[in-house]
Design an enzyme around this catalytic site. Structure first.
Site, PDB file in Angstrom:
ATOM      1  N   LYS A  43       0.841  -1.205   0.000  1.00 41.26           N
ATOM      2  CA  LYS A  43       0.000   0.000   0.000  1.00 41.26           C
ATOM      3  C   LYS A  43       0.877   1.258   0.000  1.00 41.26           C
ATOM      4  CE  LYS A  43      -0.635  -0.145   5.036  1.00 41.26           C
ATOM      5  NZ  LYS A  43      -1.528   0.337   6.081  1.00 41.26           N
ATOM      6  N   ARG A 139      -9.886   0.082  14.981  1.00 37.85           N
ATOM      7  CA  ARG A 139      -9.840   0.836  13.726  1.00 37.85           C
ATOM      8  C   ARG A 139     -10.920   0.287  12.809  1.00 37.85           C
ATOM      9  NH1 ARG A 139      -4.135   1.388  10.533  1.00 37.85           N
ATOM     10  NH2 ARG A 139      -4.439  -0.857  10.257  1.00 37.85           N
ATOM     11  N   HIS A 169      -5.842  -7.273  13.302  1.00 39.64           N
ATOM     12  CA  HIS A 169      -4.592  -6.499  13.247  1.00 39.64           C
ATOM     13  C   HIS A 169      -4.179  -6.112  14.661  1.00 39.64           C
ATOM     14  CE1 HIS A 169      -1.502  -4.141  11.359  1.00 39.64           C
ATOM     15  NE2 HIS A 169      -1.972  -2.987  11.781  1.00 39.64           N
ATOM     16  N   ARG A 225       1.240 -10.675   7.127  1.00 40.30           N
ATOM     17  CA  ARG A 225       1.163  -9.474   6.280  1.00 40.30           C
ATOM     18  C   ARG A 225       2.455  -8.694   6.485  1.00 40.30           C
ATOM     19  NH1 ARG A 225      -3.710  -9.444   9.035  1.00 40.30           N
ATOM     20  NH2 ARG A 225      -3.078  -7.570  10.166  1.00 40.30           N
ATOM     21  N   TYR A 271      16.265  31.740   3.005  1.00 41.28           N
ATOM     22  CA  TYR A 271      15.160  32.544   3.543  1.00 41.28           C
ATOM     23  C   TYR A 271      15.365  32.830   5.025  1.00 41.28           C
ATOM     24  CZ  TYR A 271      12.503  31.618  -0.705  1.00 41.28           C
ATOM     25  OH  TYR A 271      12.077  31.558  -1.996  1.00 41.28           O
ATOM     26  N   CYS A 317      14.496  25.194   1.250  1.00 38.77           N
ATOM     27  CA  CYS A 317      13.494  25.878   0.422  1.00 38.77           C
ATOM     28  C   CYS A 317      12.571  24.828  -0.212  1.00 38.77           C
ATOM     29  CB  CYS A 317      14.163  26.683  -0.691  1.00 38.77           C
ATOM     30  SG  CYS A 317      15.520  27.721  -0.141  1.00 38.77           S
ATOM     31  N   ASP A 319      12.423  23.739  -3.290  1.00 39.83           N
ATOM     32  CA  ASP A 319      13.042  22.830  -4.267  1.00 39.83           C
ATOM     33  C   ASP A 319      14.547  22.672  -4.095  1.00 39.83           C
ATOM     34  OD1 ASP A 319      10.479  23.275  -5.717  1.00 39.83           O
ATOM     35  OD2 ASP A 319      11.404  25.231  -6.050  1.00 39.83           O
TER      36      ASP A 319
HETATM   37  N1  PMH Z   1      -1.752  -5.192   7.947  1.00 36.72           N
HETATM   38  C1  PMH Z   1      -2.423  -4.049   8.127  1.00 36.72           C
HETATM   39  C2  PMH Z   1      -3.901  -4.105   8.287  1.00 36.72           C
HETATM   40  C3  PMH Z   1      -1.734  -2.840   8.170  1.00 36.72           C
HETATM   41  O1  PMH Z   1      -2.434  -1.710   8.354  1.00 36.72           O
HETATM   42  C4  PMH Z   1      -0.309  -2.837   8.036  1.00 36.72           C
HETATM   43  C5  PMH Z   1       0.507  -1.596   8.127  1.00 36.72           C
HETATM   44  C6  PMH Z   1       0.330  -4.061   7.841  1.00 36.72           C
HETATM   45  C7  PMH Z   1      -0.419  -5.217   7.810  1.00 36.72           C
HETATM   46  C8  PMH Z   1       1.824  -4.171   7.675  1.00 36.72           C
HETATM   47  O2  PMH Z   1       2.470  -3.848   8.862  1.00 36.72           O
HETATM   48  P1  PMH Z   1       4.054  -3.723   8.928  1.00 36.72           P
HETATM   49  O3  PMH Z   1       4.432  -2.674   7.960  1.00 36.72           O
HETATM   50  O4  PMH Z   1       4.305  -3.306  10.344  1.00 36.72           O
HETATM   51  O5  PMH Z   1       4.614  -5.052   8.584  1.00 36.72           O
HETATM   52  N2  PMH Z   1      -0.205  -0.413   8.366  1.00 36.72           N
HETATM   53  C9  PMH Z   1       0.322   0.729   8.853  1.00 36.72           C
HETATM   54  C10 PMH Z   1      -0.471   1.837   9.136  1.00 36.72           C
HETATM   55  O6  PMH Z   1      -1.757   1.869   8.922  1.00 36.72           O
HETATM   56  N3  PMH Z   1       0.261   2.797   9.633  1.00 36.72           N
HETATM   57  O7  PMH Z   1       1.511   2.359   9.701  1.00 36.72           O
HETATM   58  C11 PMH Z   1       1.575   1.064   9.217  1.00 36.72           C
END
Ligand code: PMH
Length: 395
Positions: A43, A139, A169, A225, A271, A317, A319
């Site tokens: 993601k 969440r 999670h 995951r 700046y 700055c 850029d």
């Molecule tokens: N699964 C879910 C639902 C997640 O939101 C994330 C990471 C992962 C797996 C992967 O976790 P890892 O990168 O610690 O292995 N999500 C996020 C988040 O929402 N903010 O920081 C990490």
């Protein structure tokens, strides 16, 4: 092998070592054994590394599923030719479920109302569903076992749905104290037991992020995951000392001097004229700024040039920013903002600490204006410049 080279016309770029991504996944696979599938979390443009390139590498390394936050990201992967299973971890609107089904994209579901709204899905294709149970992150997810039971049964009963996964999670898997983690884990075990008591078959049961995979390899059910560790970063500072194998950082950030000059004692820089030279000194200009994600709060940081650390002078700055040069240096000399030169390294963790944040945020903050150059076995295999790609699509 050159895959694709989209050109860029600025001397600032990110290097992503696909070799390191590959090795991090292989090491995790070896550590967890063949009964645990790897769900590669790509993601947010693969945490800023580049979604397609990381996804392809992850698949090559043996990941069997990809995970993204939103449907758009999943569709982008399909458009890029990814045929492997993709799971959307966030919420997808009920009216968009047909698009997911048409592209064989699995969705996260945990609301009865959502199931009602998609009951008569206008598609012949089944929609793959992962039901999410909230064990304490608060969440997303069904809050009670009763709710979870009703949702699982409703998914099971509708021939348009295919129950592919059950997951939760963890909020604290990366913290040394395991009390909260243990509570969440027990709640998930209860949920898994309840579902199996209904004789509902769920092929993929998963609860673990990287921290869980690394610390509790026996508590993963049949998939992990894997996000941050795939990119070679530790899920937390606390965990750095207890990693079961070395994580190899994949992301580095570089630029080249565009201007070099000597200033006189008493002259100020940038700046607000916040820095004033006490003696004559050599100054270099670096073409990277806060619009690229190199925030003004990094104005007190150092960078590497010719294997030496040297400070940023004056305010960053939009850029560009200026640095002290140890001596006169040629225009075009490489400046490393994240990564190594000779014996010195500026790590993502160092930048995160300066910004009082976590390492996850650092590669994500380096914007689209900075092209990504992909390295495999010390060779450039691909270059991705999002700006010019967008122009191409619009033509
Ligand atoms: N699964 C879910 C639902 C997640 O939101 C994330 C990471 C992962 C797996 C992967 O976790 P890892 O990168 O610690 O292995 N999500 C996020 C988040 O929402 N903010 O920081 C990490």
């Amino acid at each position: 092998m050159i895959l694709a080279l989209s050109p860029f016309y600025r001397d600032t770029w990110v290097e992503v070592s696909l070799t390191n991504v590959y090795e991090n996944i292989c090491n995790m696979r070896e550590y967890l054994g063949s009964s645990t599938r790897i769900i590669a979390v790509v993601k947010a443009n693969a945490y800023g590394h580049g979604d397609l390139e990381v996804a392809k590498t992850a698949i090559k390394a043996g990941a069997s599923v990809l995970a993204v936050a939103i449907l758009d990201e999943a569709l982008a992967l399909r458009k890029g030719g990814i045929a492997e299973p993709i799971l959307v971890l966030g919420v997808t609107r009920p009216e968009d479920a047909v698009i997911a089904a048409e592209h064989n994209i699995s969705l996260t579901v945990f609301q009865e109302d959502w199931l009602q709204k998609t009951k008569g899905l206008q598609t012949e294709l089944p929609l793959n569903i992962h039901v999410k149970y909230d064990t304490g992150m608060n969440r997303l997810g069904a809050k009670t076992l009763d709710e979870l039971r009703r949702i699982a049964l409703a998914v099971q009963e509708n021939p348009l749905f295919s129950l592919e996964g059950l997951y939760t999670h963890f909020a604290t898997a990366d913290e040394i104290d395991t009390i909260y983690f243990d509570k969440q884990y027990s709640k998930f075990v209860e949920a898994v037991d309840m579902i199996s008591s209904l004789s509902i078959e769920v092929p993929i049961i998963h609860c673990g992020n990287s921290a869980t995979g690394l610390r509790f390899p026996t508590k993963l059910f049949n998939a992990v995951r894997m996000g941050i560790s795939m990119y070679g970063l530790s899920p937390s500072i606390e965990m750095k000392n207890i990693l079961p194998f070395e994580l190899k950082e994949a992301f580095s950030l570089h630029s080249r001097l565009t201007h070099v000059k000597e200033i006189k004692a008493g002259e100020s820089i940038s700046y607000g004229a916040t820095y004033t030279a006490e003696r004559n000194e050599w100054i270099g200009t670096v073409p990277m700024g806060y619009a690229d994600g190199w925030f003004r709060r990094l104005s007190n940081r150092e960078v590497l040039i010719n294997g030496e650390r040297t400070p940023i002078l004056g305010r960053i700055c939009m850029d560009q920013f200026m640095i002290r040069l140890p001596r006169e240096v040629e225009i075009g000399t490489r400046v490393t903002l994240i990564g190594s030169q000779l014996n010195h390294t500026i790590s993502i963790d160092e930048i995160a600490s300066e910004l009082h944040t976590i390492n996850y945020e650092i590669p994500c903050m380096i914007g689209n204006r900075v092209p990504r150059v992909y390295i495999e076995n010390n060779c450039i295999v691909e270059v991705n410049n999002p700006i010019l790609q967008f122009v191409k699509q619009d033509e």
